[in-house]
Write a protein that holds these residues in place. Structure first.
Motif, short mmCIF file in Angstrom:
data_model
loop_
_atom_site.label_atom_id
_atom_site.label_comp_id
_atom_site.label_asym_id
_atom_site.label_seq_id
_atom_site.Cartn_x
_atom_site.Cartn_y
_atom_site.Cartn_z
N GLU A 183 -27.37 1.38 -29.01
CA GLU A 183 -28.30 0.42 -28.42
C GLU A 183 -27.53 -0.75 -27.82
OE1 GLU A 183 -31.16 -3.17 -29.87
OE2 GLU A 183 -30.30 -1.81 -31.35
N TYR A 184 -28.03 -1.28 -26.71
CA TYR A 184 -27.43 -2.47 -26.12
C TYR A 184 -28.52 -3.43 -25.68
CZ TYR A 184 -24.39 -5.56 -23.53
OH TYR A 184 -23.70 -6.68 -23.11
N MET A 185 -28.36 -4.71 -26.09
CA MET A 185 -29.26 -5.78 -25.66
C MET A 185 -28.46 -6.84 -24.92
SD MET A 185 -31.87 -6.25 -28.91
CE MET A 185 -32.83 -7.52 -28.06
N ASN A 186 -29.13 -7.56 -24.05
CA ASN A 186 -28.50 -8.63 -23.29
C ASN A 186 -27.74 -9.59 -24.22
OD1 ASN A 186 -27.81 -10.58 -21.41
ND2 ASN A 186 -29.87 -11.42 -21.26
N GLY A 187 -26.49 -9.87 -23.90
CA GLY A 187 -25.68 -10.76 -24.72
C GLY A 187 -24.94 -10.07 -25.83
N GLY A 188 -25.04 -8.75 -25.89
CA GLY A 188 -24.46 -8.01 -27.00
C GLY A 188 -22.96 -8.14 -27.14
N LEU A 189 -22.27 -8.42 -26.04
CA LEU A 189 -20.81 -8.53 -26.07
C LEU A 189 -20.34 -9.97 -25.92
CD1 LEU A 189 -20.01 -5.30 -24.07
CD2 LEU A 189 -19.41 -5.75 -26.46
N SER A 190 -21.22 -10.91 -26.26
CA SER A 190 -20.85 -12.33 -26.17
C SER A 190 -20.00 -12.76 -27.35
CB SER A 190 -22.11 -13.20 -26.06
OG SER A 190 -22.95 -12.99 -27.19
N ILE A 225 -25.24 8.45 -25.70
CA ILE A 225 -26.24 7.71 -24.93
C ILE A 225 -26.02 6.22 -25.13
CG2 ILE A 225 -28.70 7.13 -24.82
CD1 ILE A 225 -29.30 10.02 -25.68
N LEU A 226 -26.05 5.46 -24.04
CA LEU A 226 -26.18 4.01 -24.11
C LEU A 226 -27.66 3.70 -23.89
CD1 LEU A 226 -23.11 2.62 -22.12
CD2 LEU A 226 -23.36 2.99 -24.58
N PHE A 227 -28.23 2.97 -24.82
CA PHE A 227 -29.67 2.77 -24.91
C PHE A 227 -29.95 1.29 -24.66
CE2 PHE A 227 -32.51 2.03 -28.91
CZ PHE A 227 -33.62 1.76 -28.15
N PHE A 228 -30.44 0.95 -23.45
CA PHE A 228 -30.72 -0.45 -23.09
C PHE A 228 -32.13 -0.81 -23.57
CE2 PHE A 228 -27.87 -0.19 -19.05
CZ PHE A 228 -26.75 -0.12 -19.86
N TYR A 229 -32.20 -1.92 -24.31
CA TYR A 229 -33.50 -2.35 -24.85
C TYR A 229 -33.78 -3.79 -24.42
CZ TYR A 229 -37.30 -3.49 -28.04
OH TYR A 229 -38.50 -3.90 -28.55
N PRO A 230 -34.92 -4.04 -23.75
CA PRO A 230 -35.27 -5.40 -23.34
C PRO A 230 -36.19 -6.09 -24.34
CG PRO A 230 -36.76 -3.85 -22.29
CD PRO A 230 -35.85 -3.03 -23.21
N GLY A 231 -36.03 -7.41 -24.49
CA GLY A 231 -37.05 -8.19 -25.16
C GLY A 231 -38.30 -8.27 -24.29
N ARG A 232 -39.35 -8.79 -24.85
CA ARG A 232 -40.64 -8.80 -24.12
C ARG A 232 -40.54 -9.55 -22.80
NH1 ARG A 232 -45.47 -11.57 -23.48
NH2 ARG A 232 -47.36 -10.29 -23.63
N ASP A 233 -39.98 -10.76 -22.81
CA ASP A 233 -39.87 -11.54 -21.57
C ASP A 233 -38.93 -10.86 -20.58
OD1 ASP A 233 -41.62 -13.40 -22.60
OD2 ASP A 233 -40.07 -14.84 -23.16
#
Length: 277
Positions: free
Chosen positions: A119-126, A198-206
């Protein structure tokens, strides 16, 4: 209300659930971690069946609001059947940096992989997510349950206590991206070489709302697509799936049980298409 998992700090990984524990939050929501702090009752046994690693944060782990069978790992396992073993490697508020560190510290798990979903979410590699204290990731059972419940669930409604349980956000760091790619390379060799993933991109609601209006929610998309192409990985972007919609969110980030069921179906279908079962 105090029958929850307890955690241990780790200099390399940040924090993770203590191994070999189980319970039932609110006398309703069962939870369990095996001998490798994976969210499954099955002891780590890579020789028994083909292994699918399911790597992520609270989207995968689920946490206290979900009963164990309603979490993403068990749902994917149920859809794939007993021919494979699904091993959830996920902790609440972990970033991809924590997840990478877990794999670095457990090379035998990486080497035993037949398939992986990351799974990958925005900011995951910060940056790495660090332990946030006794009232977010408790390291022991409270001596006085009533005070713990008051401090954990009631007082933060009226006072400014730091109770954030979400992963870090921010710009990716090159060193973190490099270490992530190194682990993808090792996973892609796994058990016998050329392991699909698989790289699995997951967005928050906004982020999901913004994406439907044309706003990118994965700033590293091009670099991640490069890595996926290099190692033969498939990208599954939840924001682009027609079966996903706003009703799937329990709040701003996490899915409802129905949302978990939809995610599990998306991932299980993608796994079947890429991995002979």
């Amino acid at each position: 209300m105090v029958d929850f998992p307890i955690y241990m700090t780790d200099q390399s990984i940040g924090y993770l659930p203590k191994p070999n524990q189980e319970g039932k939050f609110l006398n309703e929501n069962t939870w369990v971690f095996n001998d490798r702090s994976m969210g499954t009752p099955a002891p780590w046994n890579p020789a028994a069946k083909p292994n699918v690693l399911l790597i992520g944060n609270s989207i995968v782990m689920g946490g206290n609001p979900y009963n164990q069978p309603d979490k993403l790992g068990p749902l994917v396992q149920a859809l794939l059947g007993d021919k494979v073993a699904v091993w959830p490697i996920a902790v609440g508020a972990w970033s991809t940096v924590n997840e990478t560190a877990y794999l670095q510290q457990n090379p035998d798990v990486v080497q035993a992989s037949n398939f992986f979903v990351w799974e990958y979410m925005n900011g995951g590699l910060s940056r790495m997510s660090l332990d946030r204290g006794q009232y977010v990731f408790p390291s022991e059972k409270p001596v006085l349950a009533s005070w713990y419940v008051l401090r954990r669930y009631v007082l933060p409604r009226f006072m400014d206590f730091p109770m954030d349980e979400l992963p870090p956000t921010g710009q990716s760091q090159q060193e973190n991206m490099q270490q992530f790619e190194e682990q993808v390379a090792k996973l892609s060799l796994g058990k016998g070489g050329k392991v699909p993933g698989i790289l699995f991109f997951y967005p928050g609601r906004d982020e999901y709302i913004g994406f439907q209006k044309g706003t990118e929610y994965v700033p590293d998309r091009k670099e991640l697509e490069r890595i996926a192409a290099k190692y033969g990985l498939r990208i599954v972007d939840v924001a682009r799936r027609p079966e996903w919609n706003l009703s799937m969110y329990r709040e701003g980030t996490h899915p409802t049980v129905e949302g978990n069921q939809v995610l599990a179906h998306i991932l299980a279908t993608a796994i079947r298409e890429a991995m002979p079962l």
